[in-house]
Design a protein around this motif. Structure first.
Motif, PDB file in Angstrom:
ATOM      1  N   ILE A   1       0.998  -1.483  -0.073  1.00 32.45           N
ATOM      2  CA  ILE A   1      -0.013   0.032  -0.122  1.00 32.45           C
ATOM      3  C   ILE A   1       1.151   1.207  -0.047  1.00 32.45           C
ATOM      4  CG2 ILE A   1      -1.751   1.292   1.251  1.00 32.45           C
ATOM      5  CD1 ILE A   1      -2.513  -1.600   0.247  1.00 32.45           C
ATOM      6  N   SER A   2       0.727   2.118  -0.892  1.00 28.78           N
ATOM      7  CA  SER A   2       1.527   3.370  -1.119  1.00 28.78           C
ATOM      8  C   SER A   2       0.768   4.521  -1.245  1.00 28.78           C
ATOM      9  CB  SER A   2       2.586   2.956  -2.370  1.00 28.78           C
ATOM     10  OG  SER A   2       3.191   4.338  -2.416  1.00 28.78           O
ATOM     11  N   GLY A   3       1.288   5.495  -0.962  1.00 30.55           N
ATOM     12  CA  GLY A   3       0.337   6.840  -1.070  1.00 30.55           C
ATOM     13  C   GLY A   3       1.066   7.949  -0.217  1.00 30.55           C
TER      14      GLY A   3
ATOM     15  N   PHE B   1      -5.368   4.264   4.313  1.00 32.26           N
ATOM     16  CA  PHE B   1      -4.199   3.062   3.953  1.00 32.26           C
ATOM     17  C   PHE B   1      -4.946   1.646   4.648  1.00 32.26           C
ATOM     18  CE2 PHE B   1      -1.449   5.985   2.753  1.00 32.26           C
ATOM     19  CZ  PHE B   1      -0.402   5.469   2.246  1.00 32.26           C
ATOM     20  N   GLU B   2      -5.755   1.969   5.721  1.00 26.57           N
ATOM     21  CA  GLU B   2      -6.524   0.618   6.326  1.00 26.57           C
ATOM     22  C   GLU B   2      -7.608   0.369   5.243  1.00 26.57           C
ATOM     23  OE1 GLU B   2      -6.002  -1.396   8.752  1.00 26.57           O
ATOM     24  OE2 GLU B   2      -4.189  -0.430   9.240  1.00 26.57           O
ATOM     25  N   VAL B   3      -8.511   1.307   4.747  1.00 29.58           N
ATOM     26  CA  VAL B   3      -9.479   1.130   3.787  1.00 29.58           C
ATOM     27  C   VAL B   3      -8.661   0.235   2.579  1.00 29.58           C
ATOM     28  CG1 VAL B   3     -11.009   1.903   2.238  1.00 29.58           C
ATOM     29  CG2 VAL B   3     -10.897   2.935   4.512  1.00 29.58           C
ATOM     30  N   ALA B   4      -7.525   0.891   2.101  1.00 27.65           N
ATOM     31  CA  ALA B   4      -6.861   0.302   0.947  1.00 27.65           C
ATOM     32  C   ALA B   4      -6.487  -1.229   1.364  1.00 27.65           C
ATOM     33  CB  ALA B   4      -5.748   0.883   0.641  1.00 27.65           C
ATOM     34  N   ALA B   5      -5.833  -1.296   2.522  1.00 31.79           N
ATOM     35  CA  ALA B   5      -5.525  -2.967   2.733  1.00 31.79           C
ATOM     36  C   ALA B   5      -6.724  -3.639   2.761  1.00 31.79           C
ATOM     37  CB  ALA B   5      -4.768  -2.795   4.108  1.00 31.79           C
ATOM     38  N   ALA B   6      -7.837  -3.322   3.530  1.00 32.31           N
ATOM     39  CA  ALA B   6      -9.031  -4.181   3.689  1.00 32.31           C
ATOM     40  C   ALA B   6      -9.627  -4.404   2.085  1.00 32.31           C
ATOM     41  CB  ALA B   6     -10.164  -3.349   4.432  1.00 32.31           C
TER      42      ALA B   6
ATOM     43  N   CYS C   1      -9.943  -8.681  -2.132  1.00 34.09           N
ATOM     44  CA  CYS C   1      -9.704  -9.289  -3.285  1.00 34.09           C
ATOM     45  C   CYS C   1      -8.812 -10.144  -3.564  1.00 34.09           C
ATOM     46  CB  CYS C   1      -9.150  -7.970  -4.366  1.00 34.09           C
ATOM     47  SG  CYS C   1     -10.331  -6.684  -4.545  1.00 34.09           S
ATOM     48  N   GLY C   2      -8.221 -10.815  -2.566  1.00 29.72           N
ATOM     49  CA  GLY C   2      -7.557 -12.105  -2.507  1.00 29.72           C
ATOM     50  C   GLY C   2      -5.943 -11.996  -2.307  1.00 29.72           C
ATOM     51  N   PHE C   3      -5.513 -10.599  -2.099  1.00 40.26           N
ATOM     52  CA  PHE C   3      -4.073 -10.204  -2.040  1.00 40.26           C
ATOM     53  C   PHE C   3      -3.806 -10.177  -0.345  1.00 40.26           C
ATOM     54  CE2 PHE C   3      -5.459  -8.621  -5.994  1.00 40.26           C
ATOM     55  CZ  PHE C   3      -4.527  -9.056  -6.791  1.00 40.26           C
ATOM     56  N   GLU C   4      -2.328 -10.332  -0.413  1.00 34.84           N
ATOM     57  CA  GLU C   4      -1.802  -9.999   0.871  1.00 34.84           C
ATOM     58  C   GLU C   4      -1.249  -8.688   0.905  1.00 34.84           C
ATOM     59  OE1 GLU C   4       2.123 -11.085   3.705  1.00 34.84           O
ATOM     60  OE2 GLU C   4       1.501 -12.463   2.026  1.00 34.84           O
TER      61      GLU C   4
END
Length: 60
Positions: free
Chosen positions: A9-11, A25-30, A35-38
């Protein structure tokens, strides 16, 4: 056994409200996890806040 692909996660963080950035960043991580990614969230890597982005990229 399939290994999940990692997404870092970058921004923009510098010059922004740190709590707002953490939430974004938490929203992006969730989303990535759904979507099945780590996801690799730079706020969750054990380095103190604020910190240098170069150090965070080395932790990924």
């Amino acid at each position: 056994m399939n290994k999940k692909q990692k997404i870092y996660i970058s921004g923009a963080i510098a010059h922004y409200d740190l709590e707002e950035r953490k939430a974004a960043f938490e929203v992006a991580a969730a989303f990535c996890e759904a979507c099945g990614f780590e996801s690799v969230n730079p706020f969750n890597n054990g380095l103190p806040q604020p910190g240098d982005w170069r150090e965070r990229m080395q932790m990924a």
